[in-house]
Design a protein around this motif. Structure first.
Motif, mmCIF file in Angstrom:
data_model
loop_
_atom_site.group_PDB
_atom_site.id
_atom_site.type_symbol
_atom_site.label_atom_id
_atom_site.label_comp_id
_atom_site.label_asym_id
_atom_site.label_seq_id
_atom_site.Cartn_x
_atom_site.Cartn_y
_atom_site.Cartn_z
ATOM 1 N N UNK A 1 22.342 30.065 -13.758
ATOM 2 C CA UNK A 1 23.233 30.340 -12.626
ATOM 3 C C UNK A 1 24.103 31.554 -12.920
ATOM 4 N N UNK A 2 24.109 32.495 -11.992
ATOM 5 C CA UNK A 2 24.929 33.704 -12.148
ATOM 6 C C UNK A 2 26.117 33.732 -11.195
ATOM 7 N N UNK A 3 26.058 32.954 -10.123
ATOM 8 C CA UNK A 3 27.179 32.921 -9.183
ATOM 9 C C UNK A 3 27.112 31.638 -8.365
ATOM 10 N N UNK B 1 31.812 28.116 -16.868
ATOM 11 C CA UNK B 1 31.956 29.573 -16.775
ATOM 12 C C UNK B 1 31.097 30.115 -15.626
ATOM 13 N N UNK B 2 31.045 29.350 -14.541
ATOM 14 C CA UNK B 2 30.315 29.739 -13.338
ATOM 15 C C UNK B 2 31.340 30.106 -12.278
ATOM 16 N N UNK B 3 31.220 31.293 -11.713
ATOM 17 C CA UNK B 3 32.240 31.803 -10.805
ATOM 18 C C UNK B 3 31.633 32.168 -9.458
ATOM 19 N N UNK B 4 32.469 32.135 -8.453
ATOM 20 C CA UNK B 4 31.981 32.412 -7.111
ATOM 21 C C UNK B 4 33.060 32.223 -6.080
ATOM 22 N N UNK B 5 32.725 31.506 -4.990
ATOM 23 C CA UNK B 5 33.687 31.267 -3.911
ATOM 24 C C UNK B 5 33.703 29.791 -3.554
ATOM 25 N N UNK B 6 34.836 29.353 -3.039
ATOM 26 C CA UNK B 6 35.032 27.986 -2.560
ATOM 27 C C UNK B 6 35.276 28.063 -1.060
ATOM 28 N N UNK C 1 20.807 43.375 -6.101
ATOM 29 C CA UNK C 1 20.471 43.668 -7.492
ATOM 30 C C UNK C 1 21.561 43.221 -8.452
ATOM 31 N N UNK C 2 22.845 43.317 -8.022
ATOM 32 C CA UNK C 2 23.942 43.039 -8.949
ATOM 33 C C UNK C 2 24.188 41.549 -9.166
ATOM 34 N N UNK C 3 23.416 40.683 -8.526
ATOM 35 C CA UNK C 3 23.582 39.241 -8.723
ATOM 36 C C UNK C 3 22.720 38.761 -9.895
ATOM 37 N N UNK C 4 21.980 39.648 -10.515
ATOM 38 C CA UNK C 4 21.082 39.259 -11.600
ATOM 39 C C UNK C 4 21.775 38.867 -12.881
ATOM 40 N N UNK C 5 23.094 39.000 -12.949
ATOM 41 C CA UNK C 5 23.813 38.661 -14.167
ATOM 42 C C UNK C 5 25.189 38.104 -13.817
ATOM 43 N N UNK C 6 25.766 37.357 -14.741
ATOM 44 C CA UNK C 6 27.129 36.853 -14.563
ATOM 45 C C UNK C 6 28.134 37.988 -14.726
ATOM 46 N N UNK C 7 29.281 37.823 -14.107
ATOM 47 C CA UNK C 7 30.387 38.757 -14.318
ATOM 48 C C UNK C 7 31.615 37.954 -14.732
#
Length: 904
Positions: free
Chosen positions: A264-266, A329-334, A377-383
């Motif tokens: 999971x990346x986001x 350590x999974x980040x995103x939106x609620x 493309x930028x969702x391919x990795x965690x930030x």
């Protein structure tokens, strides 16, 4: 050649300066025509104000009415939903639209006919149905869809406002993975994946149609549509149908043990605190999703003000977002629904209260967002986690910035306000007298605000003392009459009284004084914004000030320039100010509407003794912010008989304020929330001998009237029971007041609860209890082994004796105390069997104690709170009759519970 105005210390000085000028002593004792002093003008100063320079005072009531109507229209804009689509409106293989009709079928299939409480047999049956749904979608998919039923055991320490260790046994999750180009790796791991999460379990006595089956149905429909694609997306999408969110938050923690979670990346987390409208983004740690959301969603809804309220604890709740963020350590939106929060966690959370178009919006939003995300493309990795400041404008578009950029925007708003202030000073005349009068005007704005707030506070205190609180639960519009009107009427009155004093000294006409007052309002906002910029925790909320300040500063340059060059009548000036301020007013009104939609139901379950004081304070602040865009235009109205117009409006508000309207109504619905614990409390000494037992019903305080209304209902029905309402001494002598406790967050209300002495609950089989299986010591270190039997939901509290230290236990979470009691660390374990099994297997756990000098005495005080959350068929006849005798507006969440106190 134009004449000029010249103000001198005396008429003689003025006349001596030039024979061409119109000369008057400063300050003037009368108003001048609507032109600025100190700038070229062809107008002759006249000592009398003309009728067209003022608006008759009664029209101020019409102006207020127009703004209240605008608030209603803003609400209509906010609540606008898309037209629901039927299956016949789109092709069955369509991949870019969803069908609300299809979503409704998923909703009914997932929801069923009973609450889906973790650990119950019905929850297990609906878990099977949930697995069947995703399997059915997978069979008919064009893309590869893998499904899994995860059953997982684990524990974690939840650092909430009331922390505890959460232990879950066999939590169930249903997961479906829509395979993208990132796919599966040869070593069994998966490639980059987007996780979208809902929960299908519910609280007792609520079908949970909105919390959270709406989003689970939208996810199922979205999965079905996306699985029909002919081309793979770049990234996998994991659809997690979480089976233990209400337990609390256990399913999400369990999923972190699933192999799929490692890719999971986001995250897109979906939940609910309401039943209608458009769900709102209210927590963000991965701004990439905001960018995709902005591009994909046509009717966006996002407010970082909600993030401030949530993170600061003003809104006392939690979502799976915390677990994914803090433990994975999974980040995103609620994202959550917030409108119609009066239905949240009540028996009225049913499908018939969900408006047409809600499921369509949810599905359109989710399908668009996931499609956009999965091809980036930028969702391919965690930030790393990153915050953001974000808001939408009336669901038309979204603005978002990084916290650093937002600070620059706030600074730009301050700069724009200073420029608009300087522009006003330049137009009137850059002299000390202009600045001095502006300073007086600022003092007048502050005085009006203080008077308005003070009168509103006095009116609220009078209402609390003489009428009924919480009346706005069934009539949310009442906040306008109860809090906004007293504030506005008194603030306008104070503004005119202050202006009456200053106008005789300054000699400025109405239009100039109006612009001066509006400039002064911006100065006040500038100061407030500047102070808030020094408080980092306010970063996500400051736009509530900076956006209105920026908008009014820019529009002031237009209005002041127009008034400078064109002789406007008072009503023309009023229309100009109202028109240019319309976007700002609607923006602040939408904030007020959304905040109240969240606030009013929240205070109704806060157990506060005076919830109206909180609602009044917030709404006075909202009224001040909303009116700031036009604060000053009241001076365009004549003071003649103004008191009569304002008194009439105030009298109407007073009539409503003093009318004791009923806050609860089962037909609206707006119910009184109750938690009832039919309980048996038993205490044992160190020898295992029973020393005390009490049975009855403990009613936890949920609002200001819980105790009062229960006692009133008993009296009305002629039911005579011994009762008790004061537990302060018990709370000093016993852990958690020797009362039943399901959630640690309820502990703050124990001392103010109500106990009804009745017979006990039906016994569990096997009986709920905890036994010491073994005790082994090496030196001063002893290991105690306990075996617990009984129910699917339990709370265990442990307090080591003086000199004894709890150093370890068999749980994977560190042995950290949850709080302190009696100067000693208090350890709390929330235990649940999250998926039904028959019979429940005993829970065995060990604790390691450093005994110190207590090798021969009591080392540990331990209490077991065993709960059956949803077992109406096991009610005793006495308890069932008691529940049946209560009013219809009671919403009772009933728990059968056994508390056993031990000493070891």
């Amino acid at each position: 050649m134009s004449n000029s105005l010249l103000f001198c210390q005396s008429l003689e000085q003025c006349k001596a300066a030039t024979n061409k000028s119109y000369c008057y002593k400063y300050p003037l004792d009368y108003d001048i025509l609507p032109k600025y002093t100190g700038v070229p003008t062809d107008d002759e100063i006249k000592p009398k104000e003309k009728p067209w320079q003022r608006i008759p005072s009664p029209y101020i009531v019409l102006l207020l009415g127009a703004y209240f109507l605008l608030g209603y229209l803003t609400q209509l804009v906010e609540d606008e939903l898309p037209t629901p689509l039927r299956d016949s409106d789109i092709n069955r293989d369509t991949t870019d639209r969803v069908s609300e009709e299809s979503s409704w079928r998923y909703l009914y299939e997932i929801m069923g006919e009973e609450p889906r409480v973790c650990g119950t047999e019905y929850h297990l049956n609906k878990t099977r149905d949930m697995k069947a749904i995703v399997d059915r979608i997978a069979v008919t998919a064009n893309q590869n869809v893998r499904t899994d039923w995860q059953i997982v055991t684990g524990d974690y320490f939840l650092k909430s406002a009331a922390p505890f260790v959460s232990y879950y046994d066999r939590a169930s999750n249903i997961a479906a993975l829509l395979e993208g180009e990132s796919g599966f790796h040869g070593n069994g791991t998966i490639g980059s994946s987007i996780l979208v999460n809902c929960h299908y379990d519910s609280v007792p006595y609520a079908l949970g149609a909105s919390d959270n089956v709406i989003f689970c149905a939208a996810m199922a429909e979205t999965l079905a549509r996306m699985s029909k694609r002919t081309k793979k997306l770049k990234h996998n999408i994991i659809f997690l149908f979480n089976g233990a969110e209400e337990n609390p938050l256990q399913g999400s923690h369990g999923f972190l043990q699933h192999p799929w979670s490692k890719g999971v990346t986001t995250l897109v987390n979906l939940d609910s605190a309401g039943s209608n409208g458009k769900a709102t983004i209210f927590q963000v740690t991965d701004p990439r999703i905001l960018s995709a959301y902005k591009a994909a969603v046509t009717r966006p809804s996002a407010q970082s003000l909600g993030e401030f309220l949530f993170s600061s604890g003003v809104i006392p709740s939690d979502t799976d977002f915390r677990i994914f963020r803090d433990f994975g350590d999974v980040h995103g939106v609620d994202i959550a629904f917030t409108k119609w929060g009066n239905l949240y966690h009540t028996r009225f959370d049913r499908p018939e209260y969900i408006r047409p178009g809600v499921l369509q919006w949810a599905g359109d939003m989710l399908l668009g967002l996931l499609t956009q995300l999965a091809d980036r493309d930028d969702i391919g990795h965690k930030v790393p986690p990153a915050g953001a400041v974000y808001y939408d404008y009336l669901n038309w578009f979204v603005v978002w910035q990084s916290p650093a950029l937002s600070l620059l925007v706030d600074a730009a708003a301050v700069l724009a306000a200073l420029v608009s202030t300087a522009h006003y000073v330049w137009l009137v005349g850059p002299r000390l007298s202009t600045v001095r009068e502006l300073a007086f005007a600022v003092a007048g704005r502050v005085a009006a605000l203080v008077v308005g707030a003070g009168v509103a506070a006095l009116v609220t205190l009078l209402m609390v003392a003489t009428t009924v609180q919480l009346r706005y639960l069934s009539r949310p519009w009442l906040v306008v009459a109860l809090y906004w009107v007293p504030y506005l009427v008194s603030a306008v009155t104070a503004s005119h009284l202050y202006d009456s004093w200053r106008s005789r000294k300054s000699g400025l006409n109405r239009s100039i004084r109006t612009l001066q007052a509006m400039t002064a309002t911006r100065v006040v906002l500038t100061v407030l914004l500047s102070v808030s910029m020094c408080v980092p925790s306010l970063a996500t909320a400051r736009y509530a000030l900076s956006v209105p300040l920026l908008m009014t500063s820019v529009t002031s340059l237009v209005t002041s320039s127009v008034v400078r060059t064109v002789r406007l009548k008072a009503y023309q000036h009023l229309v100009l100010e109202c028109v240019v301020s319309l976007p700002c007013v609607m923006f602040t009104m939408s904030l007020a509407l959304r905040l109240n939609a969240l606030l009013l139901p929240t205070v109704a379950r806060s157990a506060s003794a005076n919830p109206d004081l909180v609602v009044a304070a917030v709404n006075v602040a909202l009224a001040a912010v909303v009116s700031a865009a036009v604060s000053g235009v009241e001076l365009l109205f004549s003071r003649r008989r103004l008191w009569l117009s304002l008194a009439g409006l105030g009298a109407a508000a007073a009539a409503l304020a003093l009318t004791p309207l009923e806050p609860y109504a089962a037909s609206v619905p707006s119910v009184q929330r109750h938690y009832w614990f039919h309980t048996q409390i038993t205490t044992y000494n160190i020898n295992g001998e029973q020393t005390d037992q009490t049975t009855g019903v403990f009613v936890s305080r949920q609002d200001a009237y819980t105790t009062e209304r229960v006692l009133q209902a008993l009296k009305t029905k002629g039911i005579h029971l011994n009762t008790r309402t004061d537990f302060e001494e018990d709370c000093e002598r016993h852990v958690y007041c020797n009362l039943p406790l399901y959630r640690t967050s309820f502990a703050r209300n124990l001392a103010r609860g109500l106990f009804l002495y009745t017979g006990g609950p039906t016994a569990t089989d096997p009986p709920a209890g905890l036994a010491l299986s073994s005790r082994s010591c090496v030196g001063d270190t002893c290991v105690y082994s306990f075996t617990m039997t009984g129910t699917a939901h339990n709370l265990i509290t442990l307090v080591p004796s003086e000199g004894v230290t709890l150093t370890a236990w068999t749980l994977s979470s560190p042995a950290s105390p949850s709080t302190q009691w009696g100067g000693r660390p208090l350890y709390v374990i929330f235990h649940s069997v999250a998926t039904y099994t028959e019979p429940f297997e005993p829970f065995v756990f060990n604790v390691t104690l450093n005994m110190g000098a207590a090798l021969s005495g009591a080392a540990l005080r331990l209490s077991l709170h065993a709960h059956r959350l949803h077992h109406p068929h096991q009610y005793s006849a006495e308890y069932a009759a008691l529940l049946h005798s209560m009013p219809d507006y009671f919403n009772v969440a009933s728990i059968l519970t056994f508390r056993n106190n031990y000493v070891f």
